[in-house]
Design a protein around this motif. Structure first.
Motif, PDB file in Angstrom:
ATOM      1  N   ALA A  93       0.840  -1.207   0.000  1.00 20.51           N
ATOM      2  CA  ALA A  93       0.000   0.000   0.000  1.00 20.51           C
ATOM      3  C   ALA A  93       0.870   1.250   0.000  1.00 20.51           C
ATOM      4  O   ALA A  93       0.612   2.215  -0.736  1.00 20.51           O
ATOM      5  CB  ALA A  93      -0.924  -0.007   1.220  1.00 20.51           C
ATOM      6  N   LYS A  94       1.925   1.217   0.795  1.00 23.03           N
ATOM      7  CA  LYS A  94       2.834   2.382   0.883  1.00 23.03           C
ATOM      8  C   LYS A  94       3.523   2.628  -0.453  1.00 23.03           C
ATOM      9  O   LYS A  94       3.635   3.759  -0.927  1.00 23.03           O
ATOM     10  CB  LYS A  94       3.895   2.133   1.980  1.00 23.03           C
ATOM     11  N   LEU A  95       4.011   1.564  -1.048  1.00 29.49           N
ATOM     12  CA  LEU A  95       4.704   1.690  -2.331  1.00 29.49           C
ATOM     13  C   LEU A  95       3.756   2.216  -3.402  1.00 29.49           C
ATOM     14  O   LEU A  95       4.110   3.076  -4.212  1.00 29.49           O
ATOM     15  CB  LEU A  95       5.294   0.338  -2.756  1.00 29.49           C
ATOM     16  N   TYR A  96       2.524   1.721  -3.367  1.00 24.93           N
ATOM     17  CA  TYR A  96       1.551   2.145  -4.368  1.00 24.93           C
ATOM     18  C   TYR A  96       1.234   3.637  -4.223  1.00 24.93           C
ATOM     19  O   TYR A  96       1.065   4.347  -5.220  1.00 24.93           O
ATOM     20  CB  TYR A  96       0.266   1.317  -4.254  1.00 24.93           C
ATOM     21  N   GLU A  97       1.162   4.110  -2.991  1.00 28.29           N
ATOM     22  CA  GLU A  97       0.912   5.547  -2.763  1.00 28.29           C
ATOM     23  C   GLU A  97       1.938   6.398  -3.494  1.00 28.29           C
ATOM     24  O   GLU A  97       1.623   7.412  -4.084  1.00 28.29           O
ATOM     25  CB  GLU A  97       0.953   5.857  -1.257  1.00 28.29           C
ATOM     26  N   LYS A  98       3.192   5.966  -3.451  1.00 23.94           N
ATOM     27  CA  LYS A  98       4.257   6.687  -4.166  1.00 23.94           C
ATOM     28  C   LYS A  98       4.081   6.510  -5.671  1.00 23.94           C
ATOM     29  O   LYS A  98       4.166   7.467  -6.433  1.00 23.94           O
ATOM     30  CB  LYS A  98       5.630   6.110  -3.783  1.00 23.94           C
ATOM     31  N   ALA A  99       3.855   5.262  -6.079  1.00 20.03           N
ATOM     32  CA  ALA A  99       3.831   4.937  -7.508  1.00 20.03           C
ATOM     33  C   ALA A  99       2.733   5.681  -8.253  1.00 20.03           C
ATOM     34  O   ALA A  99       2.936   6.148  -9.384  1.00 20.03           O
ATOM     35  CB  ALA A  99       3.650   3.430  -7.696  1.00 20.03           C
ATOM     36  N   ARG A 100       1.565   5.819  -7.608  1.00 19.40           N
ATOM     37  CA  ARG A 100       0.441   6.401  -8.348  1.00 19.40           C
ATOM     38  C   ARG A 100       0.629   7.882  -8.638  1.00 19.40           C
ATOM     39  O   ARG A 100      -0.025   8.443  -9.512  1.00 19.40           O
ATOM     40  CB  ARG A 100      -0.894   6.116  -7.660  1.00 19.40           C
ATOM     41  N   LYS A 101       1.577   8.491  -7.908  1.00 21.37           N
ATOM     42  CA  LYS A 101       1.883   9.895  -8.200  1.00 21.37           C
ATOM     43  C   LYS A 101       2.897  10.010  -9.336  1.00 21.37           C
ATOM     44  O   LYS A 101       3.074  11.063  -9.931  1.00 21.37           O
ATOM     45  CB  LYS A 101       2.444  10.575  -6.951  1.00 21.37           C
ATOM     46  N   LEU A 102       3.581   8.920  -9.610  1.00 28.06           N
ATOM     47  CA  LEU A 102       4.669   8.954 -10.586  1.00 28.06           C
ATOM     48  C   LEU A 102       4.292   8.377 -11.943  1.00 28.06           C
ATOM     49  O   LEU A 102       4.838   8.752 -12.977  1.00 28.06           O
ATOM     50  CB  LEU A 102       5.870   8.164 -10.043  1.00 28.06           C
ATOM     51  N   MET A 103       3.365   7.405 -11.928  1.00 25.45           N
ATOM     52  CA  MET A 103       3.034   6.680 -13.164  1.00 25.45           C
ATOM     53  C   MET A 103       1.526   6.576 -13.285  1.00 25.45           C
ATOM     54  O   MET A 103       0.848   6.414 -12.266  1.00 25.45           O
ATOM     55  CB  MET A 103       3.641   5.263 -13.107  1.00 25.45           C
ATOM     56  N   PRO A 104       0.981   6.647 -14.513  1.00 26.36           N
ATOM     57  CA  PRO A 104      -0.478   6.534 -14.653  1.00 26.36           C
ATOM     58  C   PRO A 104      -0.970   5.233 -14.020  1.00 26.36           C
ATOM     59  O   PRO A 104      -0.495   4.148 -14.375  1.00 26.36           O
ATOM     60  CB  PRO A 104      -0.692   6.516 -16.173  1.00 26.36           C
ATOM     61  N   GLY A 105      -1.881   5.373 -13.061  1.00 28.44           N
ATOM     62  CA  GLY A 105      -2.405   4.183 -12.368  1.00 28.44           C
ATOM     63  C   GLY A 105      -1.359   3.503 -11.510  1.00 28.44           C
ATOM     64  O   GLY A 105      -1.587   2.411 -10.980  1.00 28.44           O
ATOM     65  N   GLY A 106      -0.200   4.122 -11.386  1.00 29.17           N
ATOM     66  CA  GLY A 106       0.863   3.564 -10.545  1.00 29.17           C
ATOM     67  C   GLY A 106       1.594   2.384 -11.170  1.00 29.17           C
ATOM     68  O   GLY A 106       2.397   1.730 -10.511  1.00 29.17           O
ATOM     69  N   VAL A 107       1.308   2.115 -12.462  1.00 25.91           N
ATOM     70  CA  VAL A 107       1.848   0.884 -13.053  1.00 25.91           C
ATOM     71  C   VAL A 107       2.529   1.148 -14.397  1.00 25.91           C
ATOM     72  O   VAL A 107       2.375   2.209 -14.993  1.00 25.91           O
ATOM     73  CB  VAL A 107       0.725  -0.166 -13.266  1.00 25.91           C
ATOM     74  N   SER A 108       3.239   0.124 -14.874  1.00 27.49           N
ATOM     75  CA  SER A 108       3.928   0.231 -16.159  1.00 27.49           C
ATOM     76  C   SER A 108       3.156  -0.442 -17.284  1.00 27.49           C
ATOM     77  O   SER A 108       3.568  -0.388 -18.436  1.00 27.49           O
ATOM     78  CB  SER A 108       5.326  -0.389 -16.053  1.00 27.49           C
ATOM     79  N   SER A 109       2.052  -1.106 -16.956  1.00 26.97           N
ATOM     80  CA  SER A 109       1.197  -1.734 -17.970  1.00 26.97           C
ATOM     81  C   SER A 109      -0.180  -1.891 -17.325  1.00 26.97           C
ATOM     82  O   SER A 109      -0.264  -2.299 -16.154  1.00 26.97           O
ATOM     83  CB  SER A 109       1.780  -3.101 -18.356  1.00 26.97           C
ATOM     84  N   PRO A 110      -1.276  -1.515 -18.027  1.00 24.78           N
ATOM     85  CA  PRO A 110      -2.572  -1.375 -17.354  1.00 24.78           C
ATOM     86  C   PRO A 110      -3.087  -2.632 -16.657  1.00 24.78           C
ATOM     87  O   PRO A 110      -3.779  -2.537 -15.644  1.00 24.78           O
ATOM     88  CB  PRO A 110      -3.527  -0.946 -18.475  1.00 24.78           C
ATOM     89  N   VAL A 111      -2.764  -3.813 -17.181  1.00 23.32           N
ATOM     90  CA  VAL A 111      -3.295  -5.035 -16.586  1.00 23.32           C
ATOM     91  C   VAL A 111      -2.767  -5.248 -15.163  1.00 23.32           C
ATOM     92  O   VAL A 111      -3.326  -6.013 -14.388  1.00 23.32           O
ATOM     93  CB  VAL A 111      -2.974  -6.247 -17.505  1.00 23.32           C
TER      94      VAL A 111
END
Ligand SMILES: Cc1ncc(COP(=O)(O)O)c(C=O)c1O
Length: 429
Positions: free
Chosen positions: A7-25
């Motif tokens: 959850a913590k990592l995702y909080e950071k990721a979603r500010k940096l990458m669309p949807g927090g991910v490198s591929s939508p799936v």
């Protein structure tokens, strides 16, 4: 189960990458788990939770995670450097190996992804035939390039197309339903098409097998209409058996695309086919194709190592595990009186949340995707990682065991119990 670290990592990721991910799936609701390590059939998240993995990198890892033969080959290559911008012998070795297993690929070209492979195969078909129109199957996914982003499967399934794809880019793309040779015949009579691109076993609406004689009829109709046949075997190549779907079903395409397993879990795509078509590709011909990372030495090493481990006996065993898992799932659902569909072939499987037998894209759209989402979330709670979308395929690897399958069925019993508020007596499972 604690997932605070993810959850913590995702909080950071979603500010940096669309949807927090490198591929939508990968965008699992409410947040994905972050992987710390993986080996064999197992994957551990950043909070230390352990899962039996059936996502398996979306298909490349037929040997399981971190197979020692692949590790050793990659480590050996790294000692000599990893990116030269010149030809290497491993290209010839892997090309020879692929050609031996896929005789229809008389010549081939290495690229870096499945997307590039299908884009290039379509360009070669258009260049060779001088025709613009292409035909694809509804729900067929061939990567993320413009010409095939019309009713694609996988993460984009609900969108007719993608924003940002100009109408002009898809005006020459015609759609036909899977398992319907008459519709294909009609489309080819109406449109003078360069090629039909098709996944011989569909994998991106979940696994959907071709019906009796469908692929040989497809071959016949494409030949009659002077339309090249491209088998997109990015998933099925080296997955169903050594020679892929074309060997299993005895149908020879003009062009083939490979990816996933052929790169042993490292980025690779391949397109190839009849010599006279492939000779149209640059530098011998005028169909342009190029890539900085094409034929990357590390991917070549991983691919060669993976293929060296695969053999008939291994396929028999692993496809047998697939048959067993599907049988156990069907028995469980029957016992629970839950009417949903279990489909797949060999190591490919999915539970479709519809009563229908899914034969094509339109059938797949009848699935209750909310139920699948919940089911896959409950399965993660049980320590099983299934593809998080209804419209993906789950994969068994050579690293999975009968014990993994038995554990998985017990987990399924618990997940269905939660999902349908059932009283399940699980001792049998
Ligand atoms: C059948 C098929 N073709 C092409 C692709 C695109 O491959 P990549 O994601 O390596 O670009 C995929 C990806 O899942 C696929 O399943």
């Amino acid at each position: 189960m604690r997932t605070d670290e993810s959850a913590k990592l995702y909080e950071k990721a979603r500010k940096l990458m669309p949807g927090g991910v490198s591929s939508p799936v990968r965008a699992i609701d409410p947040y994905p788990f972050y992987v710390q390590k993986a080996s064999d059939s197992r994957i551990w998240d950043a909070d230390g939770n352990l899962y039996i993995d059936y996502c398996m990198g979306y298909g490349p890892l037929i040997l399981g995670h971190a197979h020692p033969a692949v590790y050793a080959a990659v480590a050996e290559q790294l000692k000599s450097g990893w990116d030269y911008g010149t030809p290497v012998k491993a290209e010839i070795d892997l090309a020879e190996r692929i050609q031996a297993d896929f005789p229809s690929m008389e010549m081939l070209r290495f690229v870096s992804t499945g997307t590039e492979a299908t884009m290039s195969a379509i360009r070669a078909a258009r260049g060779f035939t001088g025709k613009d129109t292409i035909v694809k199957v509804e729900g067929g996914y061939h990567g993320a390039h413009d010409a095939v982003l019309v009713k694609p499967g996988s993460a984009a399934i609900s969108a007719a197309s993608s924003l940002g794809v100009p109408a002009a880019a898809v005006k020459n793309t015609v759609q036909v339903p899977f398992n319907d040779v008459e519709a294909l015949s009609g489309a080819l009579e109406k449109n003078d098409a360069a090629c039909l691109i098709i996944e011989p076993v569909m994998g991106n609406i979940g696994p959907v097998v071709p019906e009796e004689a469908y692929l040989s009829d497809v071959r016949k109709v494409t030949e009659e209409n002077e339309t090249l046949l491209i088998f997109d075997e990015v998933i099925t190549g080296f997955r169903l058996c050594i020679g892929g779907a074309q060997c299993l079903y005895g149908v020879t395409p003009d062009l083939t695309t490979l990816g996933k397993i052929v790169g042993g879990g490292f980025p690779m795509g391949v397109f190839g086919g009849a010599k006279e078509i492939m000779e149209c590709v640059a530098p011998t011909g005028g169909v342009f194709n190029a890539g900085t990372f094409s034929g990357h030495p590390v991917s070549l090493a991983a691919g060669l190592a993976t293929l060296s481990v695969l053999n008939e006996e291994g396929y028999r065993r692993v496809n047998g595990l697939g048959d067993l898992l599907r049988r156990m799932l069907v028995d469980l659902l029957e016992e629970l009186d839950v009417h949903i569909s279990v489909q797949g072939i060999g190591t490919m499987f999915q539970v479709f949340f519809t009563e229908k037998l899914v034969r094509n894209y339109r059938d797949a759209l009848t699935c209750n995707t909310d139920l699948y989402k919940k089911f896959s979330a409950y399965m993660r709670d049980e320590g099983i990682f299934l593809a998080p979308s209804q419209y993906e395929t789950n994969f068994i690897s050579l690293a999975h065991s009968n014990e993994d399958l038995e554990y998985t069925i017990r987990a399924c019993a618990n997940a269905f119990e939660r999902l349908y508020n059932l009283e399940v007596d699980t001792p049998g499972y």
